[in-house]
Design a protein around this motif. Structure first.
Motif, PDB file in Angstrom:
ATOM      1  N   ILE A 123     -11.209 -13.465   3.684  1.00 57.23           N
ATOM      2  CA  ILE A 123      -9.701 -12.912   3.514  1.00 57.23           C
ATOM      3  C   ILE A 123      -9.605 -13.210   1.903  1.00 57.23           C
ATOM      4  N   GLY A 124      -9.122 -12.378   1.281  1.00 60.76           N
ATOM      5  CA  GLY A 124      -8.698 -12.410  -0.082  1.00 60.76           C
ATOM      6  C   GLY A 124      -7.165 -12.403  -0.318  1.00 60.76           C
ATOM      7  N   LYS A 125      -6.857 -12.767  -1.503  1.00 63.91           N
ATOM      8  CA  LYS A 125      -5.369 -13.291  -1.847  1.00 63.91           C
ATOM      9  C   LYS A 125      -4.918 -12.347  -2.833  1.00 63.91           C
ATOM     10  N   ILE A 126      -3.657 -12.111  -2.914  1.00 64.31           N
ATOM     11  CA  ILE A 126      -2.901 -11.607  -4.253  1.00 64.31           C
ATOM     12  C   ILE A 126      -1.529 -11.989  -4.246  1.00 64.31           C
ATOM     13  N   LEU A 127      -1.203 -12.467  -5.696  1.00 61.51           N
ATOM     14  CA  LEU A 127       0.246 -13.169  -5.738  1.00 61.51           C
ATOM     15  C   LEU A 127       0.840 -12.097  -6.572  1.00 61.51           C
ATOM     16  N   ILE A 128       1.969 -11.703  -5.891  1.00 61.04           N
ATOM     17  CA  ILE A 128       2.764 -10.502  -6.860  1.00 61.04           C
ATOM     18  C   ILE A 128       4.355 -11.294  -6.775  1.00 61.04           C
ATOM     19  N   GLN A 129       5.015 -11.348  -7.949  1.00 56.96           N
ATOM     20  CA  GLN A 129       6.221 -11.488  -8.198  1.00 56.96           C
ATOM     21  C   GLN A 129       7.008 -10.900  -8.838  1.00 56.96           C
ATOM     22  N   SER A 130       8.207 -10.983  -8.994  1.00 61.59           N
ATOM     23  CA  SER A 130       9.298  -9.990  -9.701  1.00 61.59           C
ATOM     24  C   SER A 130       9.334 -10.752 -11.100  1.00 61.59           C
ATOM     25  N   LYS A 140      10.800  -6.094 -12.344  1.00 65.35           N
ATOM     26  CA  LYS A 140       9.438  -5.302 -11.687  1.00 65.35           C
ATOM     27  C   LYS A 140       8.477  -6.234 -11.180  1.00 65.35           C
ATOM     28  N   ALA A 141       7.717  -5.688 -10.152  1.00 65.64           N
ATOM     29  CA  ALA A 141       6.532  -6.539  -9.380  1.00 65.64           C
ATOM     30  C   ALA A 141       5.380  -6.549 -10.575  1.00 65.64           C
ATOM     31  N   LYS A 142       4.958  -7.747 -10.446  1.00 67.98           N
ATOM     32  CA  LYS A 142       4.100  -8.135 -11.627  1.00 67.98           C
ATOM     33  C   LYS A 142       2.880  -8.830 -10.839  1.00 67.98           C
ATOM     34  N   VAL A 143       1.765  -8.432 -10.979  1.00 70.18           N
ATOM     35  CA  VAL A 143       0.488  -9.382 -10.535  1.00 70.18           C
ATOM     36  C   VAL A 143       0.237 -10.433 -11.211  1.00 70.18           C
ATOM     37  N   ILE A 186       6.844  -8.698   6.197  1.00 74.38           N
ATOM     38  CA  ILE A 186       8.169  -7.999   5.913  1.00 74.38           C
ATOM     39  C   ILE A 186       8.123  -6.762   5.064  1.00 74.38           C
ATOM     40  N   LEU A 187       8.415  -5.640   5.286  1.00 77.27           N
ATOM     41  CA  LEU A 187       8.532  -4.679   4.251  1.00 77.27           C
ATOM     42  C   LEU A 187      10.005  -4.325   3.990  1.00 77.27           C
ATOM     43  N   SER A 188      10.634  -4.731   2.986  1.00 78.05           N
ATOM     44  CA  SER A 188      12.017  -4.426   2.633  1.00 78.05           C
ATOM     45  C   SER A 188      12.076  -3.037   1.743  1.00 78.05           C
ATOM     46  N   THR A 189      11.632  -3.458   0.379  1.00 75.25           N
ATOM     47  CA  THR A 189      11.708  -2.139  -0.601  1.00 75.25           C
ATOM     48  C   THR A 189      10.518  -1.418  -0.397  1.00 75.25           C
ATOM     49  N   GLY A 190       9.364  -2.254  -0.196  1.00 76.20           N
ATOM     50  CA  GLY A 190       8.014  -1.848  -0.537  1.00 76.20           C
ATOM     51  C   GLY A 190       7.486  -1.854  -1.761  1.00 76.20           C
ATOM     52  N   ASN A 191       8.074  -2.307  -2.758  1.00 76.35           N
ATOM     53  CA  ASN A 191       7.536  -2.522  -3.994  1.00 76.35           C
ATOM     54  C   ASN A 191       6.372  -3.259  -4.235  1.00 76.35           C
ATOM     55  N   THR A 192       6.479  -4.536  -3.598  1.00 81.37           N
ATOM     56  CA  THR A 192       5.178  -5.660  -3.519  1.00 81.37           C
ATOM     57  C   THR A 192       3.868  -4.946  -2.942  1.00 81.37           C
ATOM     58  N   VAL A 193       4.079  -4.424  -2.095  1.00 85.47           N
ATOM     59  CA  VAL A 193       3.067  -3.714  -1.299  1.00 85.47           C
ATOM     60  C   VAL A 193       2.391  -2.548  -2.055  1.00 85.47           C
ATOM     61  N   ILE A 194       3.369  -1.914  -2.672  1.00 85.07           N
ATOM     62  CA  ILE A 194       2.691  -0.715  -3.398  1.00 85.07           C
ATOM     63  C   ILE A 194       2.231  -1.249  -4.703  1.00 85.07           C
ATOM     64  N   GLU A 195       2.397  -2.450  -5.433  1.00 84.50           N
ATOM     65  CA  GLU A 195       1.737  -3.148  -6.308  1.00 84.50           C
ATOM     66  C   GLU A 195       0.275  -3.470  -5.769  1.00 84.50           C
ATOM     67  N   ALA A 196       0.346  -4.116  -4.693  1.00 81.54           N
ATOM     68  CA  ALA A 196      -0.829  -4.659  -4.101  1.00 81.54           C
ATOM     69  C   ALA A 196      -1.776  -3.563  -3.743  1.00 81.54           C
ATOM     70  N   VAL A 197      -1.234  -2.441  -3.306  1.00 84.69           N
ATOM     71  CA  VAL A 197      -2.361  -1.474  -3.212  1.00 84.69           C
ATOM     72  C   VAL A 197      -2.990  -0.829  -4.244  1.00 84.69           C
ATOM     73  N   ILE A 256       4.431   5.123   2.067  1.00 83.89           N
ATOM     74  CA  ILE A 256       3.653   6.506   2.489  1.00 83.89           C
ATOM     75  C   ILE A 256       4.032   7.544   1.393  1.00 83.89           C
ATOM     76  N   GLN A 257       5.175   7.600   0.488  1.00 82.48           N
ATOM     77  CA  GLN A 257       4.971   8.624  -0.214  1.00 82.48           C
ATOM     78  C   GLN A 257       4.206   8.361  -1.465  1.00 82.48           C
ATOM     79  N   GLU A 258       4.031   7.144  -1.849  1.00 85.59           N
ATOM     80  CA  GLU A 258       3.157   6.418  -2.865  1.00 85.59           C
ATOM     81  C   GLU A 258       1.533   6.682  -2.439  1.00 85.59           C
ATOM     82  N   PHE A 259       1.312   6.478  -1.210  1.00 85.28           N
ATOM     83  CA  PHE A 259      -0.027   6.603  -0.747  1.00 85.28           C
ATOM     84  C   PHE A 259      -0.097   7.201   0.728  1.00 85.28           C
TER      85      PHE A 259
END
Length: 261
Positions: free
Chosen positions: A156-163, A169-172, A192-203, A232-235
């Motif tokens: 299991i890997g990990k990624i930390l993203i905060q505004s 803006k989402a920043k790694v 929880i997928l709210s805006t999707g911004n965090t997941v988009i940055e993670a992908v 889905i629009q982004e990826f």
């Protein structure tokens, strides 16, 4: 095991595709309407769009667990503000386990024949090796134990993203993956997928490490239509697996689960 800690051979070379198992699509049998935004202004109801537009916007990349009374009750308890933390964690872990199990069910497999203790031949299946999990900290870490309960040896890997405080803006801030993550199917965990911004940055970070979006399965508990649509629009090749698409997501999940509310 689907999560055996070995490399996945020829993942990126167009190997044998697996058949998707039975999962209801968000655009076919869900009775939950899509909405235009994920906010919940006091005294007003979220704007609702029709089922046809939901089908057009979300598509088959978004998959929902088959809805039953058990899942519905777990969703209700998690959303209830009067739920104790103990009950919240207990029900969240149960729902996480259901999502993880279905996520594993989306991984590639091949047919095989084994011999039973009585000497008979049994035609079954075995999962391909070379998968890993990646949790988006902090709330995604709540799903790690559920994955390990099903796959004892999975990496299991990990990624930390905060505004960012200035740009919002989402920043790694941190990312650590298995060194051969580009060879693996990735179960990306974020409840929880709210805006999707965090997941988009993670992908995007996973893509930078050589992972193809079609090899990413996003495991989530709750999603807003806006969040799912943005991802889905982004990826377009990514797969999203969740239990519910609803205009209001329980964004308190992380605080309640870890007791920081």
């Amino acid at each position: 095991m689907p999560c055996h800690n070995q490399q996945l051979n020829n993942v990126s070379s167009g190997g044998q595709e697996h058949h998707m198992k039975q999962v209801r699509f968000a655009n076919s049998s869900s009775n939950t309407p899509a909405v235009l935004n994920n906010s919940e202004p006091s005294g007003t109801q979220p704007a609702i769009v029709g089922q046809e537009e939901q089908e057009e916007n979300l598509g088959p990349q978004l998959k929902l667990l088959p809805l039953n009374d058990q899942i519905r009750e777990l969703q209700t308890i998690i959303r209830d503000k009067t739920t104790s933390r103990g009950d919240f964690v207990f029900c969240a872990d149960r729902l996480i386990r259901l999502v993880v199990e279905e996520g594993l069910n989306q991984l590639p497999y091949s047919e095989c024949t084994v011999t039973t203790p009585t000497g008979y031949k049994y035609d079954g299946v075995k999962f391909e090796r070379g998968n890993c999990g990646v949790s988006i900290m902090r709330s995604g870490e709540a799903m790690e134990q559920g994955l390990r309960d099903c796959c004892r040896s999975i990496r299991i890997g990990k990624i930390l993203i905060q505004s960012d405080e200035e740009t919002q803006k989402a920043k790694v801030y941190y990312a650590k993956f298995p060194p051969d993550v580009y060879r693996r199917k990735v179960l990306l965990m974020y409840p929880i997928l709210s805006t999707g911004n965090t997941v988009i940055e993670a992908v995007r970070v996973l893509i930078e490490h050589g992972v193809q979006p079609k090899h990413i399965i996003l495991l989530s508990l709750f999603s807003t239509p806006h969040g799912a649509k943005s991802i889905i629009q982004e990826f377009p090749d990514i797969t999203i697996l969740t239990t519910e698409v609803h205009p209001v997501a329980p964004t308190h999940f992380g605080q309640r689960y870890f007791g920081t509310d």
